[in-house]
Write a protein that holds these residues in place. Structure first.
Motif, mmCIF file in Angstrom:
data_model
loop_
_atom_site.group_PDB
_atom_site.id
_atom_site.type_symbol
_atom_site.label_atom_id
_atom_site.label_comp_id
_atom_site.label_asym_id
_atom_site.label_seq_id
_atom_site.Cartn_x
_atom_site.Cartn_y
_atom_site.Cartn_z
ATOM 1 N N ALA A 174 -45.741 -23.411 23.246
ATOM 2 C CA ALA A 174 -45.652 -23.657 21.811
ATOM 3 C C ALA A 174 -45.981 -22.383 21.044
ATOM 4 C CB ALA A 174 -46.602 -24.781 21.407
ATOM 5 N N ALA A 175 -46.952 -21.626 21.551
ATOM 6 C CA ALA A 175 -47.345 -20.377 20.890
ATOM 7 C C ALA A 175 -46.235 -19.334 20.964
ATOM 8 C CB ALA A 175 -48.626 -19.835 21.521
ATOM 9 N N VAL A 176 -45.571 -19.222 22.103
ATOM 10 C CA VAL A 176 -44.506 -18.218 22.198
ATOM 11 C C VAL A 176 -43.332 -18.609 21.308
ATOM 12 C CG1 VAL A 176 -43.068 -19.044 24.158
ATOM 13 C CG2 VAL A 176 -43.455 -16.598 23.818
ATOM 14 N N ASN A 177 -43.126 -19.905 21.097
ATOM 15 C CA ASN A 177 -42.087 -20.327 20.159
ATOM 16 C C ASN A 177 -42.397 -19.816 18.749
ATOM 17 O OD1 ASN A 177 -40.816 -21.681 22.223
ATOM 18 N ND2 ASN A 177 -41.557 -23.706 21.627
ATOM 19 N N GLN A 178 -43.666 -19.854 18.380
ATOM 20 C CA GLN A 178 -44.066 -19.339 17.068
ATOM 21 C C GLN A 178 -43.853 -17.828 16.985
ATOM 22 O OE1 GLN A 178 -44.389 -19.798 13.899
ATOM 23 N NE2 GLN A 178 -46.322 -20.918 13.764
ATOM 24 N N ILE A 179 -44.146 -17.126 18.065
ATOM 25 C CA ILE A 179 -43.911 -15.678 18.115
ATOM 26 C C ILE A 179 -42.433 -15.384 17.887
ATOM 27 C CG2 ILE A 179 -43.897 -13.660 19.619
ATOM 28 C CD1 ILE A 179 -46.694 -14.340 18.721
ATOM 29 N N VAL A 180 -41.578 -16.111 18.587
ATOM 30 C CA VAL A 180 -40.134 -15.910 18.460
ATOM 31 C C VAL A 180 -39.675 -16.174 17.032
ATOM 32 C CG1 VAL A 180 -37.896 -16.877 19.116
ATOM 33 C CG2 VAL A 180 -39.588 -16.329 20.884
ATOM 34 N N HIS A 181 -40.164 -17.259 16.450
ATOM 35 C CA HIS A 181 -39.735 -17.612 15.095
ATOM 36 C C HIS A 181 -40.150 -16.537 14.089
ATOM 37 C CE1 HIS A 181 -38.270 -20.440 12.106
ATOM 38 N NE2 HIS A 181 -39.361 -20.199 11.391
ATOM 39 N N GLY A 182 -41.392 -16.066 14.209
ATOM 40 C CA GLY A 182 -41.858 -15.016 13.319
ATOM 41 C C GLY A 182 -41.120 -13.707 13.534
ATOM 42 N N ALA A 183 -40.873 -13.359 14.797
ATOM 43 C CA ALA A 183 -40.161 -12.123 15.104
ATOM 44 C C ALA A 183 -38.743 -12.151 14.547
ATOM 45 C CB ALA A 183 -40.133 -11.900 16.611
ATOM 46 N N ALA A 184 -38.121 -13.327 14.570
ATOM 47 C CA ALA A 184 -36.764 -13.445 14.042
ATOM 48 C C ALA A 184 -36.727 -13.114 12.551
ATOM 49 C CB ALA A 184 -36.232 -14.861 14.272
ATOM 50 N N ILE A 185 -37.750 -13.544 11.826
ATOM 51 C CA ILE A 185 -37.815 -13.248 10.397
ATOM 52 C C ILE A 185 -37.936 -11.745 10.174
ATOM 53 C CG2 ILE A 185 -39.211 -13.554 8.314
ATOM 54 C CD1 ILE A 185 -39.976 -16.341 9.451
ATOM 55 N N GLU A 186 -38.816 -11.104 10.937
ATOM 56 C CA GLU A 186 -39.007 -9.656 10.780
ATOM 57 C C GLU A 186 -37.770 -8.873 11.209
ATOM 58 O OE1 GLU A 186 -42.110 -6.141 12.168
ATOM 59 O OE2 GLU A 186 -42.731 -8.247 12.259
ATOM 60 N N LEU A 187 -37.168 -9.281 12.327
ATOM 61 C CA LEU A 187 -35.962 -8.609 12.802
ATOM 62 C C LEU A 187 -34.840 -8.695 11.777
ATOM 63 C CD1 LEU A 187 -35.625 -9.454 16.597
ATOM 64 C CD2 LEU A 187 -35.552 -7.181 15.578
ATOM 65 N N GLY A 188 -34.779 -9.809 11.069
ATOM 66 C CA GLY A 188 -33.739 -9.986 10.071
ATOM 67 C C GLY A 188 -33.809 -8.952 8.958
ATOM 68 N N ARG A 189 -34.985 -8.370 8.757
ATOM 69 C CA ARG A 189 -35.155 -7.363 7.711
ATOM 70 C C ARG A 189 -34.751 -5.968 8.176
ATOM 71 N NH1 ARG A 189 -40.995 -9.622 7.180
ATOM 72 N NH2 ARG A 189 -40.694 -11.495 5.917
ATOM 73 N N SER A 190 -34.768 -5.732 9.474
ATOM 74 C CA SER A 190 -34.545 -4.373 9.976
ATOM 75 C C SER A 190 -33.312 -4.216 10.852
ATOM 76 C CB SER A 190 -35.770 -3.902 10.774
ATOM 77 O OG SER A 190 -36.005 -4.780 11.879
ATOM 78 N N HIS A 191 -32.829 -5.313 11.456
ATOM 79 C CA HIS A 191 -31.716 -5.249 12.397
ATOM 80 C C HIS A 191 -30.641 -6.263 11.992
ATOM 81 C CE1 HIS A 191 -34.794 -3.140 14.627
ATOM 82 N NE2 HIS A 191 -33.902 -2.751 15.507
ATOM 83 N N ALA A 192 -29.699 -5.799 11.228
ATOM 84 C CA ALA A 192 -28.613 -6.682 10.798
ATOM 85 C C ALA A 192 -27.840 -7.172 12.017
ATOM 86 C CB ALA A 192 -27.680 -5.938 9.848
ATOM 87 N N GLY A 193 -27.712 -8.457 12.136
ATOM 88 C CA GLY A 193 -26.954 -9.029 13.247
ATOM 89 C C GLY A 193 -27.793 -9.421 14.445
ATOM 90 N N ALA A 194 -29.099 -9.109 14.423
ATOM 91 C CA ALA A 194 -29.953 -9.480 15.559
ATOM 92 C C ALA A 194 -30.287 -10.967 15.502
ATOM 93 C CB ALA A 194 -31.230 -8.659 15.553
ATOM 94 N N ILE A 195 -30.267 -11.618 16.661
ATOM 95 C CA ILE A 195 -30.586 -13.035 16.792
ATOM 96 C C ILE A 195 -31.744 -13.153 17.779
ATOM 97 C CG2 ILE A 195 -29.729 -15.305 17.480
ATOM 98 C CD1 ILE A 195 -26.867 -14.180 16.948
ATOM 99 N N CYS A 196 -32.824 -13.776 17.359
ATOM 100 C CA CYS A 196 -34.009 -13.910 18.212
ATOM 101 C C CYS A 196 -34.271 -15.400 18.437
ATOM 102 C CB CYS A 196 -35.204 -13.243 17.535
ATOM 103 S SG CYS A 196 -36.703 -13.161 18.543
ATOM 104 N N VAL A 197 -34.262 -15.829 19.698
ATOM 105 C CA VAL A 197 -34.363 -17.262 19.997
ATOM 106 C C VAL A 197 -35.247 -17.536 21.204
ATOM 107 C CG1 VAL A 197 -32.103 -17.867 19.034
ATOM 108 C CG2 VAL A 197 -32.277 -17.152 21.432
ATOM 109 N N ALA A 198 -35.736 -18.773 21.256
ATOM 110 C CA ALA A 198 -36.407 -19.317 22.434
ATOM 111 C C ALA A 198 -35.432 -20.255 23.128
ATOM 112 C CB ALA A 198 -37.679 -20.070 22.033
ATOM 113 N N LEU A 199 -35.392 -20.197 24.460
ATOM 114 C CA LEU A 199 -34.431 -20.996 25.222
ATOM 115 C C LEU A 199 -35.133 -21.824 26.294
ATOM 116 C CD1 LEU A 199 -31.655 -18.299 25.809
ATOM 117 C CD2 LEU A 199 -31.678 -20.092 24.064
#
Length: 221
Positions: free
Chosen positions: A142-167
């Protein structure tokens, strides 16, 4: 997809993903503890291994993890909780992938589609938890899911087109699941790799920050 980095490439799922990508003509770099000495729980090790790579990966998949660590099995009750076992679970199943994301971001292109994916587990879903137990493993996922979700928000600001997901890869026929599959049908690592790559290839920009199973269905947080 032209170039992929697989963390945990010697494991059942990781190795199968490497083989599947190579069969598709993708350039693959695979690293693992057993083959390269990478310890995802040690930031210096993660920084050294990922720091030695040149940018340009359009897929980074963190396929590390463990259900049992140093003989500590998933808890069936609160009475079985151990601070050490819980800390070990967080170190490997949450902090490790977080460090991979931290040091892997510079390897992704600033523009164009790329995917940063972390293997999580459906049992890490709070909304889907109807059985209880497995406290440490569930909490770490559950904690790593939160890491992924937060990282996706930050990546969206610096890397156009980057997709960050938990699988969630499903229940895969590996040593990892051998003792715990129960009545759950297991799929081969090869089938799991094919399913995961199918999901990864089908991800869209709006999927970033999400949690998906091997069918591509959304898993509740």
């Amino acid at each position: 997809m032209k170039k992929a980095l697989i963390i945990g490439a010697s494991g059942g799922i990781g190795a199968a993903v490497v083989r599947a990508l190579e069969a598709r003509g993708v350039g693959v770099v695979g690293v693992s503890r057993s083959d390269n000495g990478l310890d995802v729980t040690d930031e210096a090790s993660v920084a050294a291994h990922l720091g030695a790579l040149e940018p340009g990966f359009d897929l980074i998949l963190c396929a590390t993890g463990a259900l049992e660590i140093d003989g500590a099995v998933p808890e069936k009750s609160l009475n079985a909780l151990s601070a050490r076992a819980m800390a070990d679970q967080f170190a490997l199943n949450c902090i490790g992938p977080a460090l991979v994301i931290k040091h892997g971001v510079r390897l992704l292109p600033r523009d164009g589609r790329s995917v940063m994916a972390v293997l999580s587990a459906r049992v890490g879903s709070i909304g889907d938890n109807r059985l209880g137990g497995w406290y440490s493993y569930r909490a770490a996922k559950a904690a790593v899911n939160q890491i992924v979700h937060g990282a996706a928000i930050e990546l969206g600001r610096s890397h156009a087109g980057a997709i960050c997901v938990a699988l969630h890869p499903g229940t895969v026929a590996t040593e990892f699941t051998a003792k715990y599959a129960g009545r759950h049908p297991r799929v081969s690592p090869e089938d799991a790799a094919g399913h995961l790559l199918g999901v990864i290839e089908g991800l869209r920009g709006e999927d970033t920050g999400g949690f998906f199973d091997w069918r591509g269905d959304v898993v509740p947080w």
